[in-house]
Design a protein around this motif. Structure first.
Motif, PDB file in Angstrom:
ATOM      1  N   VAL A   1       0.842  -1.199   0.000  1.00  0.00           N
ATOM      2  CA  VAL A   1       0.000   0.000   0.000  1.00  0.00           C
ATOM      3  C   VAL A   1       0.881   1.254   0.000  1.00  0.00           C
ATOM      4  CG1 VAL A   1      -1.611   1.353   1.403  1.00  0.00           C
ATOM      5  CG2 VAL A   1      -1.981  -1.079   1.087  1.00  0.00           C
ATOM      6  N   ASP A   2       0.501   2.213  -0.835  1.00  0.00           N
ATOM      7  CA  ASP A   2       1.169   3.521  -0.857  1.00  0.00           C
ATOM      8  C   ASP A   2       0.488   4.400   0.190  1.00  0.00           C
ATOM      9  OD1 ASP A   2       2.574   5.783  -1.474  1.00  0.00           O
ATOM     10  OD2 ASP A   2       1.350   6.294  -3.216  1.00  0.00           O
ATOM     11  N   TRP A   3       1.064   4.440   1.402  1.00  0.00           N
ATOM     12  CA  TRP A   3       0.375   5.050   2.536  1.00  0.00           C
ATOM     13  C   TRP A   3       0.099   6.546   2.367  1.00  0.00           C
ATOM     14  CZ3 TRP A   3      -2.203   2.030   5.494  1.00  0.00           C
ATOM     15  CH2 TRP A   3      -1.793   0.705   5.656  1.00  0.00           C
ATOM     16  N   PRO A   4       0.961   7.333   1.698  1.00  0.00           N
ATOM     17  CA  PRO A   4       0.587   8.743   1.498  1.00  0.00           C
ATOM     18  C   PRO A   4      -0.682   8.924   0.664  1.00  0.00           C
ATOM     19  CG  PRO A   4       2.947   8.434   1.187  1.00  0.00           C
ATOM     20  CD  PRO A   4       2.355   7.067   1.309  1.00  0.00           C
ATOM     21  N   SER A   5      -1.092   7.878  -0.078  1.00  0.00           N
ATOM     22  CA  SER A   5      -2.300   7.974  -0.903  1.00  0.00           C
ATOM     23  C   SER A   5      -3.552   7.548  -0.151  1.00  0.00           C
ATOM     24  CB  SER A   5      -2.147   7.097  -2.157  1.00  0.00           C
ATOM     25  OG  SER A   5      -1.027   7.492  -2.912  1.00  0.00           O
ATOM     26  N   VAL A   6      -3.423   7.223   1.158  1.00  0.00           N
ATOM     27  CA  VAL A   6      -4.579   6.801   1.957  1.00  0.00           C
ATOM     28  C   VAL A   6      -5.036   7.965   2.819  1.00  0.00           C
ATOM     29  CG1 VAL A   6      -5.466   5.101   3.590  1.00  0.00           C
ATOM     30  CG2 VAL A   6      -3.610   4.473   2.037  1.00  0.00           C
ATOM     31  N   GLU A   7      -6.322   8.234   2.810  1.00  0.00           N
ATOM     32  CA  GLU A   7      -6.884   9.294   3.654  1.00  0.00           C
ATOM     33  C   GLU A   7      -8.335   8.969   3.957  1.00  0.00           C
ATOM     34  OE1 GLU A   7      -7.087  13.049   1.658  1.00  0.00           O
ATOM     35  OE2 GLU A   7      -7.463  12.131  -0.290  1.00  0.00           O
ATOM     36  N   PHE A   8      -8.876   9.677   4.945  1.00  0.00           N
ATOM     37  CA  PHE A   8     -10.284   9.497   5.297  1.00  0.00           C
ATOM     38  C   PHE A   8     -11.162  10.326   4.367  1.00  0.00           C
ATOM     39  CE2 PHE A   8      -8.491   7.840   9.164  1.00  0.00           C
ATOM     40  CZ  PHE A   8      -9.403   6.880   9.565  1.00  0.00           C
ATOM     41  N   CYS A   9     -12.292   9.750   3.959  1.00  0.00           N
ATOM     42  CA  CYS A   9     -13.240  10.487   3.124  1.00  0.00           C
ATOM     43  C   CYS A   9     -13.892  11.618   3.911  1.00  0.00           C
ATOM     44  CB  CYS A   9     -14.329   9.546   2.598  1.00  0.00           C
ATOM     45  SG  CYS A   9     -13.705   8.178   1.605  1.00  0.00           S
ATOM     46  N   TYR A  10     -14.089  11.406   5.185  1.00  0.00           N
ATOM     47  CA  TYR A  10     -14.688  12.394   6.086  1.00  0.00           C
ATOM     48  C   TYR A  10     -14.263  12.023   7.506  1.00  0.00           C
ATOM     49  CZ  TYR A  10     -18.014   8.554   6.563  1.00  0.00           C
ATOM     50  OH  TYR A  10     -18.581   7.326   6.765  1.00  0.00           O
ATOM     51  N   PRO A  11     -14.307  12.927   8.452  1.00  0.00           N
ATOM     52  CA  PRO A  11     -13.941  12.570   9.832  1.00  0.00           C
ATOM     53  C   PRO A  11     -14.852  11.459  10.355  1.00  0.00           C
ATOM     54  CG  PRO A  11     -14.078  14.952   9.596  1.00  0.00           C
ATOM     55  CD  PRO A  11     -14.625  14.366   8.333  1.00  0.00           C
ATOM     56  N   PRO A  12     -14.296  10.423  10.991  1.00  0.00           N
ATOM     57  CA  PRO A  12     -15.144   9.334  11.502  1.00  0.00           C
ATOM     58  C   PRO A  12     -16.272   9.857  12.378  1.00  0.00           C
ATOM     59  CG  PRO A  12     -12.821   8.765  11.696  1.00  0.00           C
ATOM     60  CD  PRO A  12     -12.867  10.192  11.266  1.00  0.00           C
ATOM     61  N   ILE A  13     -17.420   9.206  12.253  1.00  0.00           N
ATOM     62  CA  ILE A  13     -18.621   9.640  12.989  1.00  0.00           C
ATOM     63  C   ILE A  13     -18.919   8.628  14.088  1.00  0.00           C
ATOM     64  CG2 ILE A  13     -21.080  10.144  12.803  1.00  0.00           C
ATOM     65  CD1 ILE A  13     -20.587  10.855   9.845  1.00  0.00           C
ATOM     66  N   ILE A  14     -18.989   9.106  15.320  1.00  0.00           N
ATOM     67  CA  ILE A  14     -19.353   8.283  16.473  1.00  0.00           C
ATOM     68  C   ILE A  14     -20.585   8.916  17.118  1.00  0.00           C
ATOM     69  CG2 ILE A  14     -18.550   7.206  18.597  1.00  0.00           C
ATOM     70  CD1 ILE A  14     -16.791   6.511  16.238  1.00  0.00           C
ATOM     71  N   ILE A  15     -21.640   8.136  17.262  1.00  0.00           N
ATOM     72  CA  ILE A  15     -22.882   8.652  17.854  1.00  0.00           C
ATOM     73  C   ILE A  15     -23.365   7.666  18.907  1.00  0.00           C
ATOM     74  CG2 ILE A  15     -25.270   9.332  17.406  1.00  0.00           C
ATOM     75  CD1 ILE A  15     -24.493   9.963  14.548  1.00  0.00           C
ATOM     76  N   SER A  16     -23.756   8.197  20.072  1.00  0.00           N
ATOM     77  CA  SER A  16     -24.397   7.387  21.101  1.00  0.00           C
ATOM     78  C   SER A  16     -25.584   8.168  21.654  1.00  0.00           C
ATOM     79  CB  SER A  16     -23.406   7.026  22.213  1.00  0.00           C
ATOM     80  OG  SER A  16     -23.087   8.168  22.992  1.00  0.00           O
ATOM     81  N   ARG A  17     -26.269   7.589  22.621  1.00  0.00           N
ATOM     82  CA  ARG A  17     -27.477   8.242  23.153  1.00  0.00           C
ATOM     83  C   ARG A  17     -27.163   9.569  23.845  1.00  0.00           C
ATOM     84  NH1 ARG A  17     -29.722   4.769  28.235  1.00  0.00           N
ATOM     85  NH2 ARG A  17     -30.250   3.339  26.549  1.00  0.00           N
ATOM     86  N   SER A  18     -25.856   9.790  24.204  1.00  0.00           N
ATOM     87  CA  SER A  18     -25.490  11.049  24.868  1.00  0.00           C
ATOM     88  C   SER A  18     -25.110  12.139  23.878  1.00  0.00           C
ATOM     89  CB  SER A  18     -24.318  10.803  25.830  1.00  0.00           C
ATOM     90  OG  SER A  18     -23.198  10.284  25.140  1.00  0.00           O
ATOM     91  N   SER A  19     -25.088  11.846  22.569  1.00  0.00           N
ATOM     92  CA  SER A  19     -24.744  12.873  21.569  1.00  0.00           C
ATOM     93  C   SER A  19     -25.820  13.947  21.550  1.00  0.00           C
ATOM     94  CB  SER A  19     -24.604  12.241  20.184  1.00  0.00           C
ATOM     95  OG  SER A  19     -23.578  11.283  20.161  1.00  0.00           O
ATOM     96  N   LYS A  20     -25.384  15.191  21.646  1.00  0.00           N
ATOM     97  CA  LYS A  20     -26.377  16.280  21.709  1.00  0.00           C
ATOM     98  C   LYS A  20     -27.066  16.499  20.365  1.00  0.00           C
ATOM     99  CE  LYS A  20     -22.668  19.696  21.146  1.00  0.00           C
ATOM    100  NZ  LYS A  20     -21.942  20.805  21.803  1.00  0.00           N
ATOM    101  N   THR A  21     -26.450  16.027  19.270  1.00  0.00           N
ATOM    102  CA  THR A  21     -27.076  16.177  17.952  1.00  0.00           C
ATOM    103  C   THR A  21     -28.067  15.065  17.646  1.00  0.00           C
ATOM    104  OG1 THR A  21     -25.203  14.979  16.987  1.00  0.00           O
ATOM    105  CG2 THR A  21     -25.085  17.376  16.998  1.00  0.00           C
ATOM    106  N   GLY A  22     -28.173  14.076  18.531  1.00  0.00           N
ATOM    107  CA  GLY A  22     -29.080  12.966  18.305  1.00  0.00           C
ATOM    108  C   GLY A  22     -28.515  11.978  17.287  1.00  0.00           C
ATOM    109  N   TYR A  23     -29.355  11.025  16.897  1.00  0.00           N
ATOM    110  CA  TYR A  23     -28.944  10.000  15.936  1.00  0.00           C
ATOM    111  C   TYR A  23     -29.173  10.514  14.523  1.00  0.00           C
ATOM    112  CZ  TYR A  23     -28.547   6.646  19.763  1.00  0.00           C
ATOM    113  OH  TYR A  23     -28.169   6.001  20.906  1.00  0.00           O
ATOM    114  N   ASP A  24     -28.137  11.123  13.952  1.00  0.00           N
ATOM    115  CA  ASP A  24     -28.195  11.704  12.610  1.00  0.00           C
ATOM    116  C   ASP A  24     -27.412  10.786  11.668  1.00  0.00           C
ATOM    117  OD1 ASP A  24     -28.250  13.212  10.352  1.00  0.00           O
ATOM    118  OD2 ASP A  24     -27.616  15.085  11.294  1.00  0.00           O
TER     119      ASP A  24
END
Length: 1040
Positions: free
Chosen positions: A239-262
């Motif tokens: 794998v060419d590691w400099p060519s690997v990136e996240f498409c978007y910041p990982p999303i973690i949601i639980s019942r305590s998230s103030k934005t709710g389950y989006d």
């Protein structure tokens, strides 16, 4: 040239564009603009990357029927010149803007003339761009009298890039493997650990830790990808590691998230702490060489039956849709099939089903032209890539709202679709039952309650002695049955662990052996006494033996020349007197010599000619005595320096501690430190700073900094059964404290009540005895509880600060005293206490911290009947490390130790004697692959050792029972005397019993002689057990 374009890929894809254009119903020109760097990726940018493999900002592409025109800067024109002749029959004209104003205007005007000559132009009309070139272009278009009609070509571009070629599919498969590996080997285990330990961590903190697996930091503090995670994946070696990136910041949601389950991918993880109950949603996507994949999972803690059914329905629906998504199906048909499946299974969930179930993917993360919705009539084709996202929203659990989702990347095929991302999807991986009384446990309890009385109540199982029923015999039988079941489970689990250990060992070491012999990096060290003859001391002119301490050299006169020998070339020197002369013999290091237990010293050329020794004779014995002492002392100093250098080789120099600014650091006052600082023993204070902790002595003249990046384990040991309450830090690499290196730093407070002395209390004048002592004990318990609470809170603050600083969760570990056992890891017997990740002794130095994940196998030694103690040896996965011996553990704790080792998945073996692990590890290190090829650790016996012992014991007992005819009368009379008050005159005395035992021995010997063989080991073992049984009966009054 810095950037190399793939001409073949460009040629084939330009051909695809013109083939699609020529076969279209309307002949239109197509034009597309790039996105600026500060904006998210747009379709124009995706088209550029699809064509060329790179994004070219401020560059215009104009596709004409007869040629392809490109407007760009002079620098980009040099790069694009590579493809001028790679258009596959389509001529390519590049309009380069030069720095001169006139030339720049000419390039833009010439390109605009081509643009204006067309009647209709296809463009990405919904995309807006900014920049100097765009402003100049818009000005030209506005001022021009002739303007072509603009047509939106966004759907055409989507169709063009939707079907992937072989190169694209290969890249997407790698991206999917990266995504699946991160999910299976980091995200899911991390989340499970957080829920199990109820660790405090924020949603965005966990998201940041996931992102850090691809590397973090910049400059000198930059960290690369976490290969501990990625090495567990398949096919990720190149794998060419400099060519690997996240498409978007990982999303973690639980019942305590103030934005709710989006469920939208634009939502962000919040700063709230992750809830340890209810539904947790995780979603992330990885992009490799611009191609995207995505995954999303639902984890439920203590799910109710409805939630289990809902999640199982999502799993069934995904399997159903994989059969529906095939060549020729339309997007709306796929959605309608999903909706009808939901109606059939559970119509109440139809209103909660998501409005679309995915979208096309590729270079563009979300291609809305291929949205899987009820209104989209586009047709699916083979080798299209989709993000299949199923879910239910706005579900209710009491007063709490929650959502469920199941997201994977799929590839459309001729007859069905296939999953590219996989893993951590089944209910056993995503549904956690953490309550003690789970629904699964209840039926087992009911089952036991119905079966056990039948066994206990069976009259067949009861044994009698005289006229009394031995009810405890059936109870003992039930207990034995439980123990046998537990032992069988342990043996089966150990067998599985040994098989896994063997397979992992074969995978870990390559076929070439990978032997190290524990001496990687050991070689002949070059050294130099003098740079030239001019550097020789003046004493050499006298041609006498001279010891130069400064140059660490002995200069010897040989054939009229002063020859220097570095002290490292000298092995030793000796002197002896013979008559009137004294002889001085100097021995040199040469190949083939063994220095005690050490290996041969390595040499650059072992086949060269070496001088073994040099001898001198002199009548001056006093001088030779002085020279011999000087050489010996110089050699001792050199060895000492070398030893110190080896000891300090792994000591690191820490970075500077970053102090908190703007607020006071959290402190733990009145704390002592071990190892102790020089000077008088006075308490200091511990401070928590941005990237580490600092201990300040009472005077403030001494300080010790420990960075969070160097902390491997953090422990808190309460003072419930100890005199100290302890915060202990075990380090990854040792540091120097004073003149000593240490892997462990400990801060503690004493829990004694000296500072709370109440002898002067007024109550003592009027109250004496138990009442006063009870009150003092209660106060002592309160003080200890308060002290534990205070120091534990401080330790948790350290763990929280370390997790924030490192980007990785540092768990606070607390020893389990109820699992502890006594042993001798060093010189004295200490209490060893397991924790979640380690086995520790923290009360007194020297401390012991053994990381359980570093252990390859545990060997129980001196496991014999009759011995009161046994030994435990830990062999580490790093075979170059010396095995750890823990001696003299009480045999009464063997079952507890075994159960603990089995519970933490450590393979173990048993043996009757101590093994010499030095030669064993040397043999393993020479060729680990060959070691595992020949069976690996099976020579220890493994889990089968217990079975063989049991079978041997049972066989011996059965043989003994077969020959017990001679003892029936004595046994029955003894039993009657135990349980009946009748006359004991009929009972055999011990002389009679001994006579019968001797008679049985004589009978056995005669039978052996008739067979013509000597006593076998089994016969001796039976005789020994026979005598042991009769001897044991003497102390209790009966034979058995």
């Amino acid at each position: 040239m810095l950037v190399e374009l793939n001409k073949n890929t460009f040629s084939s894809r330009v051909k695809r564009i013109y083939d699609g254009w020529n076969n279209a119903t309307k002949n239109d020109d197509y034009a597309g603009d790039p996105a600026s760097e500060d904006e998210p990726m747009k379709k124009g940018t995706c088209l550029q990357q699809w064509l060329l493999g790179y994004e070219f900002p401020s560059t215009f592409f104009l596709f004409k029927k007869d040629k392809l025109a490109i407007l760009c800067s002079a620098t980009k024109a040099k790069i694009l010149s590579q493809i001028e002749k790679s258009g596959g029959g389509i001529p390519i004209e590049i309009f380069a803007q030069t720095k001169g104003k006139d030339a720049s205007n000419d390039a833009v005007l010439n390109f605009f003339e081509l643009y204006a000559s067309a009647k209709r132009v296809g463009s990405l009309v919904k995309e807006s761009h900014s920049g100097k070139l765009v402003a100049e272009w818009e000005k030209l278009v506005a001022e021009s009298a002739i303007k072509p009609e603009l047509v939106d070509m966004t759907p055409a571009v989507s169709t063009l890039m939707s079907v992937k070629d072989e190169d694209e599919l290969r890249t997407i498969q790698t991206a999917a493997s990266l995504t699946s590996t991160l999910l299976k080997h980091h995200v899911a285990p991390k989340l499970e650990s957080i829920l199990d330990k109820e660790a405090k961590i924020t949603h965005d903190g966990l998201a940041a830790q996931i992102e850090a697996r691809l590397g973090s930091g910049e400059g000198s503090s930059a960290k690369g990808p976490d290969m501990k995670v990625w090495n567990k994946g398949k096919g990720l070696q190149d794998v060419d590691w400099p060519s690997v990136e996240f498409c978007y910041p990982p999303i973690i949601i639980s019942r305590s998230s103030k934005t709710g389950y989006d469920l939208r991918y634009t939502t962000e993880s919040t700063e709230d702490n992750v809830a340890h109950k209810g539904v947790l949603l995780v979603a992330f996507g990885l992009r490799y060489k611009s191609y995207c994949t995505n995954v999303g999972r639902t984890f439920i803690v203590d799910p109710n039956p409805d939630q289990e059914a809902q999640y199982n329905l999502l799993l069934s629906l995904q399997s159903e849709l994989l059969l529906t998504m095939k060549e020729g199906a339309t997007a709306r048909d796929v959605y309608q099939h999903a909706l009808s499946f939901i109606k059939t299974k559970n119509s109440d969930l139809e209103k909660h089903f998501v409005k679309n179930i995915g979208f096309g993917m590729g270079i563009e993360f979300r291609d809305s032209a291929y949205l899987l919705s009820p209104k989209n009539g586009r047709t699916l084709k083979k080798d299209m890539i989709f993000n299949l996202g199923l879910g239910f929203t706005d579900l209710m659990d009491g007063s709490q709202k929650y959502s469920l989702h199941l997201v994977d990347t799929v590839k459309v095929g001729l007859s069905s679709a296939t999953l590219l991302t996989e893993g951590t999807k089944s209910t056993k991986d995503t549904l956690f039952f953490l309550t003690p009384e789970s629904e699964e446990d209840k039926p087992r309890k009911e089952k036991k309650s119905t079966t056990l009385p039948k066994v206990n109540g069976s009259p067949v199982k009861q044994k009698t002695a005289g006229t009394k029923v031995l009810r405890n015999q059936s109870r003992r039988a039930a207990q034995d049955e439980v123990h046998q079941t537990a032992a069988a489970k342990l043996l089966e689990h150990q067998r599985q662990l040994h098989e896994k250990l063997q397979s992992e060992g074969l995978q870990r070491y390559s076929e070439d052996g990978g032997g190290t012999s524990g001496k990687e990096g050991k070689g002949w060290k070059k050294f130099q006494s003098y740079k030239g003859e001019g550097a020789l001391p003046a004493e050499v002119d006298r041609l006498r033996i001279y010891v130069d301490r400064k140059a660490q050299t002995v200069i010897l006169p040989i054939h009229g020349f002063a020859v220097p020998f570095h002290i490292n070339t000298i092995k030793n020197a000796s002197k002896n007197d013979e008559g009137d002369f004294t002889y001085l013999r100097i021995n040199f290091q040469t190949p083939g010599q063994l220095a005690g237990k050490k290996e041969d010293t390595p040499f650059v050329d072992p086949d060269a000619t070496f001088i073994r020794s040099v001898s001198y004779r002199s009548p001056d014995g006093h001088r030779f005595d002085t020279i011999c002492k000087q050489i010996t002392e110089l050699k001792k100093e050199a060895n000492k320096r070398e030893q110190q250098k080896k000891e300090m080789a792994d000591v690191i120099e820490q970075d500077n501690l970053v102090e908190l600014k703007g607020r006071r650091p959290i402190k733990m006052p009145e704390a002592f430190m071990r190892p102790a600082l020089d000077g008088k023993r006075l308490p200091g204070e511990v401070e928590i700073h941005q990237n580490g902790v600092r201990y300040l002595s009472a005077v403030g003249s001494q300080k010790v900094d420990i960075l969070f990046s160097n902390v491997k384990h953090l422990f808190f040991q309460p003072c419930d059964h100890e005199l100290l309450v302890i915060v202990h830090l075990h380090l990854k690499s040792p540091i120097m404290i004073g003149k000593k290196k240490t892997f462990d730093v400990q801060f503690f407070r004493e829990a004694t009540d000296v500072q709370f002395d109440e002898t002067g209390n007024r109550k003592r004048k009027h109250r004496y005895g138990d009442e006063d002592e009870i009150e003092m004990e209660q106060q002592e318990r309160k003080r200890r509880a308060m002290l534990n609470k205070e120091i534990k809170a401080f330790a948790e603050k350290i763990a929280e600060a370390a997790s924030t600083s490192n980007g990785e969760t540092l768990e606070l570990d607390i020893p389990f005293r109820e699992l502890s056992f006594e042993g001798v890891p060093f010189r004295t017997s200490v209490r060893l206490q397991p924790t979640t990740e380690c086995l520790v002794h923290l009360t007194d130095p020297p401390f012991l911290v053994v990381t359980l994940s570093d252990i390859e196998i545990a060997s129980l030694e001196r496991v014999q009947y009759g011995l009161k103690q046994f030994d435990l040896v830990f062999i580490f996965k790093d075979f170059t490390k010396t095995p750890l011996h823990i001696n003299s553990i009480q045999s009464s704790q063997m079952d507890d130790v075994k159960n603990w080792l089995d519970s933490v998945d450590i393979p173990m073996s048993e043996g009757p004697v101590n093994l010499n692990w030095g030669p064993i590890m040397k043999h393993i290190n020479e060729s680990p692959y060959e070691f595992f090829q020949q069976g690996g650790w099976s020579f220890l016996g493994g889990a089968g050792g217990g079975e063989s012992e049991q079978s041997e014991d049972s066989g011996s007992e059965s043989e003994f029972e077969a020959e017990k005819d001679d003892f029936e009368s004595s046994e029955s009379s003894a039993d009657e005397s135990d349980y009946d008050d009748s006359d004991a005159s009929g009972r055999d005395d011990w002389d009679e019993l001994e006579r019968k035992a001797a008679k049985a021995d004589l009978k056995r010997t005669e039978s052996v002689r008739k067979n013509g063989s000597d006593d076998s080991d089994d016969d001796r073992l039976r005789r020994k057990r026979h005598r042991r049984l009769t001897g044991r009966g003497r102390g209790r009054g009966n034979v058995r």
